[in-house]
Design a protein around this motif. Structure first.
Motif, PDB file in Angstrom:
ATOM      1  N   LEU A   5      24.212  62.717  44.207  1.00 45.49           N
ATOM      2  CA  LEU A   5      24.135  62.115  42.877  1.00 45.49           C
ATOM      3  C   LEU A   5      22.712  61.898  42.408  1.00 45.49           C
ATOM      4  O   LEU A   5      22.450  61.773  41.222  1.00 45.49           O
ATOM      5  CB  LEU A   5      24.837  60.749  42.885  1.00 45.49           C
ATOM      6  CG  LEU A   5      26.347  60.753  42.878  1.00 45.49           C
ATOM      7  CD1 LEU A   5      26.873  59.327  42.946  1.00 45.49           C
ATOM      8  CD2 LEU A   5      26.889  61.447  41.644  1.00 45.49           C
ATOM      9  N   LYS A   6      21.798  61.827  43.357  1.00 43.05           N
ATOM     10  CA  LYS A   6      20.419  61.464  43.026  1.00 43.05           C
ATOM     11  C   LYS A   6      19.683  62.650  42.408  1.00 43.05           C
ATOM     12  O   LYS A   6      19.084  63.460  43.087  1.00 43.05           O
ATOM     13  CB  LYS A   6      19.701  60.966  44.261  1.00 43.05           C
ATOM     14  CG  LYS A   6      18.484  60.169  43.927  1.00 43.05           C
ATOM     15  CD  LYS A   6      18.006  59.362  45.086  1.00 43.05           C
ATOM     16  CE  LYS A   6      16.757  58.680  44.660  1.00 43.05           C
ATOM     17  NZ  LYS A   6      16.590  57.382  45.035  1.00 43.05           N
ATOM     18  N   VAL A  10      21.287  61.935  36.361  1.00 39.83           N
ATOM     19  CA  VAL A  10      22.067  60.767  36.774  1.00 39.83           C
ATOM     20  C   VAL A  10      21.193  59.522  36.684  1.00 39.83           C
ATOM     21  O   VAL A  10      21.629  58.473  36.196  1.00 39.83           O
ATOM     22  CB  VAL A  10      22.643  60.961  38.198  1.00 39.83           C
ATOM     23  CG1 VAL A  10      23.327  59.693  38.683  1.00 39.83           C
ATOM     24  CG2 VAL A  10      23.620  62.135  38.220  1.00 39.83           C
ATOM     25  N   GLU A  11      19.960  59.629  37.122  1.00 40.19           N
ATOM     26  CA  GLU A  11      19.054  58.481  37.032  1.00 40.19           C
ATOM     27  C   GLU A  11      18.793  58.097  35.583  1.00 40.19           C
ATOM     28  O   GLU A  11      18.693  56.915  35.260  1.00 40.19           O
ATOM     29  CB  GLU A  11      17.750  58.752  37.779  1.00 40.19           C
ATOM     30  CG  GLU A  11      17.977  58.736  39.274  1.00 40.19           C
ATOM     31  CD  GLU A  11      16.718  58.494  40.084  1.00 40.19           C
ATOM     32  OE1 GLU A  11      15.672  58.147  39.505  1.00 40.19           O
ATOM     33  OE2 GLU A  11      16.814  58.648  41.306  1.00 40.19           O
ATOM     34  N   LEU A  12      18.697  59.067  34.696  1.00 39.78           N
ATOM     35  CA  LEU A  12      18.531  58.781  33.269  1.00 39.78           C
ATOM     36  C   LEU A  12      19.731  57.985  32.751  1.00 39.78           C
ATOM     37  O   LEU A  12      19.568  57.003  32.023  1.00 39.78           O
ATOM     38  CB  LEU A  12      18.356  60.078  32.473  1.00 39.78           C
ATOM     39  CG  LEU A  12      18.244  59.921  30.955  1.00 39.78           C
ATOM     40  CD1 LEU A  12      17.041  59.072  30.576  1.00 39.78           C
ATOM     41  CD2 LEU A  12      18.159  61.297  30.301  1.00 39.78           C
ATOM     42  N   LEU A  13      20.918  58.396  33.134  1.00 44.40           N
ATOM     43  CA  LEU A  13      22.124  57.673  32.744  1.00 44.40           C
ATOM     44  C   LEU A  13      22.075  56.233  33.244  1.00 44.40           C
ATOM     45  O   LEU A  13      22.311  55.287  32.491  1.00 44.40           O
ATOM     46  CB  LEU A  13      23.377  58.379  33.282  1.00 44.40           C
ATOM     47  CG  LEU A  13      24.685  57.602  33.145  1.00 44.40           C
ATOM     48  CD1 LEU A  13      25.033  57.371  31.679  1.00 44.40           C
ATOM     49  CD2 LEU A  13      25.802  58.326  33.872  1.00 44.40           C
ATOM     50  N   PHE A  14      21.766  56.047  34.514  1.00 49.66           N
ATOM     51  CA  PHE A  14      21.738  54.701  35.090  1.00 49.66           C
ATOM     52  C   PHE A  14      20.656  53.844  34.439  1.00 49.66           C
ATOM     53  O   PHE A  14      20.876  52.659  34.159  1.00 49.66           O
ATOM     54  CB  PHE A  14      21.534  54.763  36.604  1.00 49.66           C
ATOM     55  CG  PHE A  14      22.694  55.377  37.348  1.00 49.66           C
ATOM     56  CD1 PHE A  14      23.938  55.557  36.769  1.00 49.66           C
ATOM     57  CD2 PHE A  14      22.524  55.793  38.650  1.00 49.66           C
ATOM     58  CE1 PHE A  14      24.992  56.127  37.462  1.00 49.66           C
ATOM     59  CE2 PHE A  14      23.581  56.357  39.362  1.00 49.66           C
ATOM     60  CZ  PHE A  14      24.816  56.528  38.768  1.00 49.66           C
ATOM     61  N   LEU A  18      21.233  50.319  32.334  1.00 52.14           N
ATOM     62  CA  LEU A  18      20.501  49.099  32.659  1.00 52.14           C
ATOM     63  C   LEU A  18      19.744  48.524  31.463  1.00 52.14           C
ATOM     64  O   LEU A  18      19.398  47.339  31.467  1.00 52.14           O
ATOM     65  CB  LEU A  18      19.535  49.349  33.817  1.00 52.14           C
ATOM     66  CG  LEU A  18      20.196  49.574  35.174  1.00 52.14           C
ATOM     67  CD1 LEU A  18      19.168  50.043  36.196  1.00 52.14           C
ATOM     68  CD2 LEU A  18      20.901  48.313  35.651  1.00 52.14           C
ATOM     69  N   GLU A  19      19.530  49.315  30.434  1.00 49.76           N
ATOM     70  CA  GLU A  19      18.845  48.839  29.227  1.00 49.76           C
ATOM     71  C   GLU A  19      19.786  48.135  28.252  1.00 49.76           C
ATOM     72  O   GLU A  19      19.326  47.465  27.325  1.00 49.76           O
ATOM     73  CB  GLU A  19      18.146  49.994  28.512  1.00 49.76           C
ATOM     74  CG  GLU A  19      16.947  50.536  29.265  1.00 49.76           C
ATOM     75  CD  GLU A  19      15.879  49.490  29.527  1.00 49.76           C
ATOM     76  OE1 GLU A  19      15.560  48.704  28.600  1.00 49.76           O
ATOM     77  OE2 GLU A  19      15.380  49.435  30.662  1.00 49.76           O
ATOM     78  N   LEU A  20      21.088  48.266  28.435  1.00 49.36           N
ATOM     79  CA  LEU A  20      22.043  47.635  27.529  1.00 49.36           C
ATOM     80  C   LEU A  20      21.981  46.120  27.702  1.00 49.36           C
ATOM     81  O   LEU A  20      21.944  45.617  28.825  1.00 49.36           O
ATOM     82  CB  LEU A  20      23.451  48.166  27.784  1.00 49.36           C
ATOM     83  CG  LEU A  20      23.599  49.674  27.569  1.00 49.36           C
ATOM     84  CD1 LEU A  20      24.943  50.155  28.063  1.00 49.36           C
ATOM     85  CD2 LEU A  20      23.374  50.036  26.113  1.00 49.36           C
ATOM     86  N   PHE A  29      27.159  52.355  23.032  1.00 49.78           N
ATOM     87  CA  PHE A  29      26.657  53.390  23.931  1.00 49.78           C
ATOM     88  C   PHE A  29      27.800  54.196  24.548  1.00 49.78           C
ATOM     89  O   PHE A  29      27.792  55.420  24.521  1.00 49.78           O
ATOM     90  CB  PHE A  29      25.792  52.756  25.027  1.00 49.78           C
ATOM     91  CG  PHE A  29      25.260  53.753  26.013  1.00 49.78           C
ATOM     92  CD1 PHE A  29      24.221  54.608  25.666  1.00 49.78           C
ATOM     93  CD2 PHE A  29      25.789  53.850  27.294  1.00 49.78           C
ATOM     94  CE1 PHE A  29      23.720  55.534  26.575  1.00 49.78           C
ATOM     95  CE2 PHE A  29      25.290  54.776  28.212  1.00 49.78           C
ATOM     96  CZ  PHE A  29      24.259  55.611  27.845  1.00 49.78           C
ATOM     97  N   PHE A  30      28.787  53.488  25.095  1.00 53.70           N
ATOM     98  CA  PHE A  30      29.864  54.200  25.783  1.00 53.70           C
ATOM     99  C   PHE A  30      30.779  54.947  24.816  1.00 53.70           C
ATOM    100  O   PHE A  30      31.334  55.980  25.180  1.00 53.70           O
ATOM    101  CB  PHE A  30      30.642  53.260  26.708  1.00 53.70           C
ATOM    102  CG  PHE A  30      29.915  53.007  27.997  1.00 53.70           C
ATOM    103  CD1 PHE A  30      29.949  53.936  29.023  1.00 53.70           C
ATOM    104  CD2 PHE A  30      29.160  51.863  28.174  1.00 53.70           C
ATOM    105  CE1 PHE A  30      29.269  53.723  30.211  1.00 53.70           C
ATOM    106  CE2 PHE A  30      28.463  51.634  29.354  1.00 53.70           C
ATOM    107  CZ  PHE A  30      28.516  52.565  30.376  1.00 53.70           C
TER     108      PHE A  30
END
Length: 106
Positions: A5-6, A10-14, A18-20, A29-30
């Motif tokens: 996953l790394k 994927v990191e951009l999504l996470f 975390l900014e929400l 967003f969703f």
């Protein structure tokens, strides 16, 4: 953590998640990110995980969520043999609810 996953996307999504900062931002967003069926599937899985963590039986979970037994088994496997992601979230939500309950009593 699953190394498959790394990757950058994927990191951009996470990082984006975390900014929400509010429930309204999450909805916006969703709704942009996912289709309605995708959101319903994700929300169903977290409901199943919550019920399993509360020791509910499969038949009750099927009745209340409409999830298949295959989905329930998959979520159950993640709860027992996964990365403890559900546990982290459920513990934090419970602590937040308890703190809010104490504030309401004061």
């Amino acid at each position: 953590m699953n190394e498959k996953l790394k990757e950058f996307h994927v990191e951009l999504l996470f990082k984006a998640v975390l900014e929400l900062q509010s429930m309204e931002e999450c909805y916006k967003f969703f709704e942009d990110l996912c289709t309605v069926p995708e959101l319903k599937a994700l929300s169903q899985r977290i409901k199943v995980a919550k019920m399993l963590s509360e020791n509910k039986v499969y038949s009750d979970i099927v009745a209340q969520t409409g999830a298949s037994t295959a989905t329930i088994s998959r979520v159950n496997r993640s709860l027992h043999y996964g990365c403890d992601g559900y546990e982290i979230v459920f513990e934090r939500l419970k602590a937040k609810e308890e703190a809010e309950g104490r504030e309401a009593e004061e």
